[in-house]
Motif scaffolding. Structure first.
Motif, PDB file in Angstrom:
ATOM      1  N   HIS A 228      46.186  42.084 106.174  1.00 45.96           N
ATOM      2  CA  HIS A 228      45.145  42.225 107.349  1.00 45.96           C
ATOM      3  C   HIS A 228      44.242  43.346 107.213  1.00 45.96           C
ATOM      4  N   ASP A 229      43.153  43.023 106.789  1.00 38.14           N
ATOM      5  CA  ASP A 229      42.095  44.128 106.631  1.00 38.14           C
ATOM      6  C   ASP A 229      41.443  44.389 108.177  1.00 38.14           C
ATOM      7  N   ILE A 230      42.115  44.244 109.126  1.00 41.01           N
ATOM      8  CA  ILE A 230      41.851  44.699 110.693  1.00 41.01           C
ATOM      9  C   ILE A 230      42.616  45.968 110.804  1.00 41.01           C
ATOM     10  N   TYR A 231      43.644  45.926 110.250  1.00 41.06           N
ATOM     11  CA  TYR A 231      44.664  47.225 110.696  1.00 41.06           C
ATOM     12  C   TYR A 231      44.303  48.476 109.713  1.00 41.06           C
ATOM     13  N   ARG A 232      44.557  49.600 110.365  1.00 36.03           N
ATOM     14  CA  ARG A 232      43.948  50.805 110.025  1.00 36.03           C
ATOM     15  C   ARG A 232      44.801  51.316 108.732  1.00 36.03           C
ATOM     16  N   GLY A 233      46.191  51.074 108.544  1.00 32.29           N
ATOM     17  CA  GLY A 233      46.718  51.257 107.424  1.00 32.29           C
ATOM     18  C   GLY A 233      46.824  50.475 106.101  1.00 32.29           C
ATOM     19  N   THR A 234      46.026  49.298 106.255  1.00 32.13           N
ATOM     20  CA  THR A 234      46.166  48.281 105.061  1.00 32.13           C
ATOM     21  C   THR A 234      45.203  48.516 104.171  1.00 32.13           C
ATOM     22  N   VAL A 235      43.818  48.792 104.334  1.00 26.73           N
ATOM     23  CA  VAL A 235      42.801  49.021 103.203  1.00 26.73           C
ATOM     24  C   VAL A 235      43.447  50.204 102.439  1.00 26.73           C
ATOM     25  N   PRO A 236      43.868  51.543 102.910  1.00 21.47           N
ATOM     26  CA  PRO A 236      44.173  52.387 102.243  1.00 21.47           C
ATOM     27  C   PRO A 236      45.649  52.208 101.220  1.00 21.47           C
ATOM     28  N   ALA A 237      46.059  50.955 101.624  1.00 17.85           N
ATOM     29  CA  ALA A 237      47.370  50.764 100.753  1.00 17.85           C
ATOM     30  C   ALA A 237      47.156  50.021  99.608  1.00 17.85           C
ATOM     31  N   VAL A 238      45.780  49.356  99.435  1.00 19.08           N
ATOM     32  CA  VAL A 238      45.439  48.341  98.674  1.00 19.08           C
ATOM     33  C   VAL A 238      45.298  49.197  97.147  1.00 19.08           C
ATOM     34  N   PRO A 239      44.929  50.279  96.808  1.00 20.90           N
ATOM     35  CA  PRO A 239      44.767  50.830  95.695  1.00 20.90           C
ATOM     36  C   PRO A 239      46.296  50.940  94.838  1.00 20.90           C
ATOM     37  N   GLY A 240      47.146  51.371  95.633  1.00 20.55           N
ATOM     38  CA  GLY A 240      48.522  51.773  95.356  1.00 20.55           C
ATOM     39  C   GLY A 240      49.118  50.077  94.835  1.00 20.55           C
ATOM     40  N   ILE A 241      48.967  49.372  95.784  1.00 18.67           N
ATOM     41  CA  ILE A 241      49.555  48.017  95.453  1.00 18.67           C
ATOM     42  C   ILE A 241      48.891  47.357  94.396  1.00 18.67           C
ATOM     43  N   VAL A 242      47.473  47.567  94.043  1.00 15.42           N
ATOM     44  CA  VAL A 242      47.031  46.781  92.965  1.00 15.42           C
ATOM     45  C   VAL A 242      47.519  47.625  91.816  1.00 15.42           C
ATOM     46  N   ASP A 243      47.595  49.119  91.576  1.00 16.18           N
ATOM     47  CA  ASP A 243      47.715  49.733  90.421  1.00 16.18           C
ATOM     48  C   ASP A 243      49.252  49.465  90.205  1.00 16.18           C
ATOM     49  N   ALA A 244      50.191  49.391  91.186  1.00 14.66           N
ATOM     50  CA  ALA A 244      51.574  49.063  90.845  1.00 14.66           C
ATOM     51  C   ALA A 244      51.940  47.885  90.302  1.00 14.66           C
ATOM     52  N   LEU A 245      51.102  46.794  90.781  1.00 14.04           N
ATOM     53  CA  LEU A 245      51.413  45.507  90.426  1.00 14.04           C
ATOM     54  C   LEU A 245      50.713  45.200  88.956  1.00 14.04           C
ATOM     55  N   LYS A 246      49.769  45.693  88.675  1.00 16.39           N
ATOM     56  CA  LYS A 246      49.066  45.683  87.412  1.00 16.39           C
ATOM     57  C   LYS A 246      50.256  46.624  86.415  1.00 16.39           C
ATOM     58  N   ALA A 247      50.612  47.442  86.705  1.00 17.82           N
ATOM     59  CA  ALA A 247      51.607  48.254  85.860  1.00 17.82           C
ATOM     60  C   ALA A 247      53.022  47.191  85.557  1.00 17.82           C
ATOM     61  N   ARG A 248      53.181  46.292  86.585  1.00 18.60           N
ATOM     62  CA  ARG A 248      54.322  45.442  86.180  1.00 18.60           C
ATOM     63  C   ARG A 248      53.870  44.386  85.569  1.00 18.60           C
ATOM     64  N   GLY A 249      52.393  44.091  84.987  1.00 20.47           N
ATOM     65  CA  GLY A 249      52.026  43.080  84.442  1.00 20.47           C
ATOM     66  C   GLY A 249      51.457  41.857  85.408  1.00 20.47           C
ATOM     67  N   TYR A 250      51.202  42.100  86.435  1.00 17.69           N
ATOM     68  CA  TYR A 250      50.533  40.848  87.021  1.00 17.69           C
ATOM     69  C   TYR A 250      49.167  41.073  87.056  1.00 17.69           C
ATOM     70  N   VAL A 251      48.651  39.565  87.140  1.00 16.61           N
ATOM     71  CA  VAL A 251      47.206  39.320  87.188  1.00 16.61           C
ATOM     72  C   VAL A 251      46.785  38.958  88.244  1.00 16.61           C
ATOM     73  N   PHE A 252      45.697  39.532  89.136  1.00 14.52           N
ATOM     74  CA  PHE A 252      45.225  39.231  90.281  1.00 14.52           C
ATOM     75  C   PHE A 252      44.199  38.166  90.157  1.00 14.52           C
ATOM     76  N   VAL A 253      44.377  36.977  91.010  1.00 17.32           N
ATOM     77  CA  VAL A 253      43.570  35.884  90.991  1.00 17.32           C
ATOM     78  C   VAL A 253      43.151  35.351  92.534  1.00 17.32           C
ATOM     79  N   THR A 254      42.479  34.623  92.765  1.00 14.02           N
ATOM     80  CA  THR A 254      42.059  34.037  93.808  1.00 14.02           C
ATOM     81  C   THR A 254      43.208  32.814  93.815  1.00 14.02           C
ATOM     82  N   VAL A 255      43.274  32.324  95.195  1.00 15.99           N
ATOM     83  CA  VAL A 255      44.139  31.200  95.501  1.00 15.99           C
ATOM     84  C   VAL A 255      43.789  29.936  94.310  1.00 15.99           C
ATOM     85  N   PRO A 256      42.340  29.554  94.465  1.00 13.18           N
ATOM     86  CA  PRO A 256      41.987  28.346  93.646  1.00 13.18           C
ATOM     87  C   PRO A 256      42.406  28.717  92.111  1.00 13.18           C
ATOM     88  N   GLN A 257      42.295  29.879  91.769  1.00 11.37           N
ATOM     89  CA  GLN A 257      42.514  30.399  90.345  1.00 11.37           C
ATOM     90  C   GLN A 257      43.932  30.102  89.967  1.00 11.37           C
TER      91      GLN A 257
END
Length: 272
Positions: A228-257
């Motif tokens: 939820h991007d309405i909460y104060r702690g969420t957006v600051p967490a996103v860079p770390g989430i993205v970097d860690a999952l990319k390092a595990r080999g994940y590719v980010f997509v939209t739901v239709p993709q």
């Protein structure tokens, strides 16, 4: 509006065809109830939902090998989704997603959100994100009469279409609560329902490190992450989430993709 209760999708009534129905032995009612209590992430009823892999498998044979930039039949895909915006935090989130080259799916609220931040809705669409509905006023759809359900689903779609030129085909029911009546009305309105497999429960903490830890502990291939991007702690967490999952080999997509070459079908419910 109370996204703070958005935790576990309840049992779901099948919206027509059932794709992942188990065959053979079924546990007694007491054992099944105990099993439901143990499933803290995604609810106990899966027979009424369609997994992304099933949507892909049901697509026509001989479909192209790639869908946009990603083929999730081969890539280790995961979808990042945000509920209940836009908010004052959404511009920064969009900056991060642009910098990281990550597409997301936004399930937007109408009242006090779409109306308040129309420029952010336009930006989401312009930057390649999927813009979808989280209803107009976050009412629990299963408690409403048919006419109110239609209003909750139609008003945000009308507003999003006016702003982006594209009518949403996806929605997420508040708290994940849905039933056969909701499925039928979604089908009538051309909407598929999208639930989730990963929740950080970011409404319980402002700590970005804890939010990141919770997402990484649950992430798996074909996962749908609820934030939820309405909460104060969420957006600051996103860079770390993205970097860690990319390092595990994940590719980010939209739901239709994530579903391609399959497509979300109106009246169906999608959950890993």
């Amino acid at each position: 509006m109370s996204p703070s209760t958005e935790t576990v999708p309840p049992p779901i009534h099948a919206p027509g065809k059932t794709r992942a129905r188990r065959r053979g032995f079924r546990p007694p009612a007491l054992a099944l109830a105990a099993a439901c209590l143990a499933l803290t992430l995604s609810g106990c009823a899966r027979s009424g939902t369609t997994a992304p892999s099933a949507a892909r498998a049901e697509a026509a044979h001989g479909a192209p090998a790639a869908f946009g930039a990603v083929d999730c039949r081969r890539a280790r895909c995961i979808a990042l989704t945000f509920d209940a915006g836009p908010s004052e935090n959404s511009a920064r989130l969009l900056d991060i997603l642009k910098e990281k080259k990550v597409p997301a799916t936004f399930f937007l609220l109408g009242a006090r959100h779409i109306e308040r931040y129309p420029e952010l809705v336009r930006r989401m669409a312009a930057e390649g994100h999927e813009v979808a509905s989280h209803t107009w006023d976050h009412k629990i759809l299963t408690r409403l009469p048919d006419a109110r359900i239609r209003e909750e689903l139609t008003r945000p779609n009308d507003a999003i279409e006016r702003l982006t030129g594209r009518r949403p085909t996806l929605m997420r029911p508040p708290q994940g609560r849905t039933d056969a009546k909701v499925h039928a009305i979604c089908k009538e309105l051309g909407l598929a329902e999208v639930l989730w497999s990963v929740t950080a429960k970011d409404y319980t903490t402002d700590d970005p490190a804890l939010i990141t830890e919770r997402v990484l502990a649950q992430a798996s291939r074909d996962g749908i992450i609820l934030l939820h991007d309405i909460y104060r702690g969420t957006v600051p967490a996103v860079p770390g989430i993205v970097d860690a999952l990319k390092a595990r080999g994940y590719v980010f997509v939209t739901v239709p993709q994530l579903l391609a070459p399959g497509r979300a079908e109106a009246g169906e419910v999608y959950r890993p």
